[in-house]
Design a protein around this motif. Sequence first.
Motif, PDB file in Angstrom:
ATOM      1  N   LEU A 115     -43.347  -5.118 -51.015  1.00 17.95           N
ATOM      2  CA  LEU A 115     -44.540  -4.555 -50.440  1.00 17.95           C
ATOM      3  C   LEU A 115     -45.200  -3.421 -50.297  1.00 17.95           C
ATOM      4  CD1 LEU A 115     -47.011  -6.299 -49.964  1.00 17.95           C
ATOM      5  CD2 LEU A 115     -46.602  -6.174 -47.845  1.00 17.95           C
ATOM      6  N   ASN A 116     -44.259  -2.388 -49.654  1.00 25.49           N
ATOM      7  CA  ASN A 116     -44.963  -0.847 -49.617  1.00 25.49           C
ATOM      8  C   ASN A 116     -45.233  -0.549 -50.802  1.00 25.49           C
ATOM      9  OD1 ASN A 116     -45.723   1.600 -48.732  1.00 25.49           O
ATOM     10  ND2 ASN A 116     -43.037   2.746 -48.933  1.00 25.49           N
ATOM     11  N   ASN A 119     -48.019  -1.287 -53.177  1.00 26.33           N
ATOM     12  CA  ASN A 119     -49.481  -1.218 -52.649  1.00 26.33           C
ATOM     13  C   ASN A 119     -49.734   0.058 -53.175  1.00 26.33           C
ATOM     14  OD1 ASN A 119     -50.017  -3.315 -51.281  1.00 26.33           O
ATOM     15  ND2 ASN A 119     -48.869  -2.559 -49.693  1.00 26.33           N
ATOM     16  N   SER A 122     -50.809  -0.426 -57.113  1.00 24.78           N
ATOM     17  CA  SER A 122     -51.736  -0.714 -57.352  1.00 24.78           C
ATOM     18  C   SER A 122     -52.954  -0.227 -56.886  1.00 24.78           C
ATOM     19  CB  SER A 122     -52.132  -1.731 -56.372  1.00 24.78           C
ATOM     20  OG  SER A 122     -50.947  -2.803 -56.276  1.00 24.78           O
ATOM     21  N   SER A 123     -52.858   0.980 -55.876  1.00 26.84           N
ATOM     22  CA  SER A 123     -53.429   2.628 -55.865  1.00 26.84           C
ATOM     23  C   SER A 123     -53.727   3.507 -57.050  1.00 26.84           C
ATOM     24  CB  SER A 123     -53.544   2.689 -54.923  1.00 26.84           C
ATOM     25  OG  SER A 123     -53.063   2.206 -53.019  1.00 26.84           O
ATOM     26  N   ALA A 213     -52.101  -6.388 -56.292  1.00 27.78           N
ATOM     27  CA  ALA A 213     -51.239  -6.484 -55.854  1.00 27.78           C
ATOM     28  C   ALA A 213     -51.217  -7.894 -55.653  1.00 27.78           C
ATOM     29  CB  ALA A 213     -51.569  -6.126 -53.825  1.00 27.78           C
TER      30      ALA A 213
END
Length: 579
Positions: A115-116, A119, A122-123, A213
């Motif tokens: 998940l890290n 993210n 995604s950014s 995400a």
Amino acid sequence: MPPETELNINESVKNPIEFVKEVAKYFMDFLETDFHKRRYPKRSIKLRNDDNLLVGLNLHKYPSFYNLVWKAINHAFDKDVIKSIDKGTHKTNIPNNLIDIIKLQVDKLSKDDLLNIINLISSDIEKNAVLYKDDFGRALNSTLDNASKFLISELTLPFVNNLIKPIEDLGMGDEDTIYLMEEELTSVLVRICEDEISEILKLIIAKNEIDIASRLIKVFELNDVQQKIINFFENFKVNDFFSELFEMDRNCGILDKQEFYLYFCDITFNKNKFPIFYIPFNLIKDQDSFNIEFDSQVFINKKALEFIVQEYNAEKGTQGGLKLISERIIYLAEEPDFKKYVQSVIIEIVNFFGLDKPINISNSEKQSSKSLSIRISNSCYFCLFDKSDEALVNDYEDILKDLSEGTGILSEGFNKLIGSFIHDNPKPFNEEVEVEWDNSETSEKLVYPSPIPLNSEQRQILSAINRKDCKYITAEGPPGTGKSHTITAIVCNAILKNQSVLVLSDKKEALDVVEDKITETMNNVRVDEKFQNPLLRLGKTGNTYSQILSNTSIQNITTHFRAVRNNLSDLEKNIDRSE
């Protein structure tokens, strides 16, 4: 001499051939077992020597080459099956014990770890969609490049760093291997989400509202990532066969009298592993490849098999032996079906020791068969072993064969050699030579017609050689005491008497020294640099045979002889004047 090789002296007088056979067997046994130092036969399978130098390779590490080797075996070492070993062609996979470590590490990956990364990607997608809204290709390339950086820093690098020590401990790679591992694993992980990143960028540039995400989580799923990583390492190639063979070839040059052998099929007894069959081969380096040439004869490790049979019989209280190993040497040109013969030997071993299953040599997949104390397999190895020992064992094998058949120059010479010591008691000449030397005039001691300087001991050795009944001479001493110089003097003395000389040694380096000394001496007495010295080095690549017998060399010799003949009286006067 061990009790089993002793014969009654009276019996040896009645049947000297049998005694000579026992002597040959004695020395053959010494060469194969080194019985004054060890209990087990010498030819065993070792991958590193006492100095930790690489002296053996288990070819099963390199599946592509291992299959080629078995193809060569099944085709009686046809020269067209294996011609060369090229750099980068044969590589090995990561071993199972390291794969187990990797699987444990993969299990530690969590959804939070992924998940890290999601993210961060995604950014970056949002940023690139704005920066390059009019250039989709640039936006995609920038996002994928950054995704690679995120994966390296957050996943690949920490993961691979934990494997560096196990990889180094196993000797399976260096910095280049680690770097390649990082790059290729990252590429595998990027490909998981590559298509989805492309679709997301298209939608954002087209002004669509989406949850980046959430979409990435669906494709970058934990179980899938874990399996991809495991698959990657299971198929990752590390060691290059060429590199390890290069190291062995270098060690062969460092070590004394070593030769390359292919060992195929092994037998393990009391934790000692021996080859069942072996064949010598030549390895010739050619830039980024090795050319390989197998010998014309295959050997059975008869001494090891007989030893195991003996121990097995003692343990079980049984008798008997292996019938098919009566001959130690298999001549490939004379064996009509080599594959069938090898298979029959393996079947006999399996049946004799009561092993649990057969081994089919037509199948190159790894196979083994075992009992409580004995195990055999179809493994293959490249190993270094003492070449001179093997050559001498072959000589004694030929001597025994000739003695049994009652023919052969080799056995006749060996018979005379042993007989002269047993029956004739060679006459010592030390005292006679010393007395002759002591009674010589001072001028005779100081001046001697030789092209090289000689001390008193070397002069006395030449004196002994000139005596008709003096057949055996031993010159001994530590390195640097003049043994090679003495041999050179003997050769030059023979040449001055128009004799031919054969110089033998079990060490190539010793022959190199003597050859160089003789060549230097002969060059010093030549009037013409173009004169070909008549030195023929047997068994050496690029020997001078063709040069010695060339028309030019013969013409030079003829011209030189005529010139010396016409001035012979003046030459003899000069020698007398010099003396």
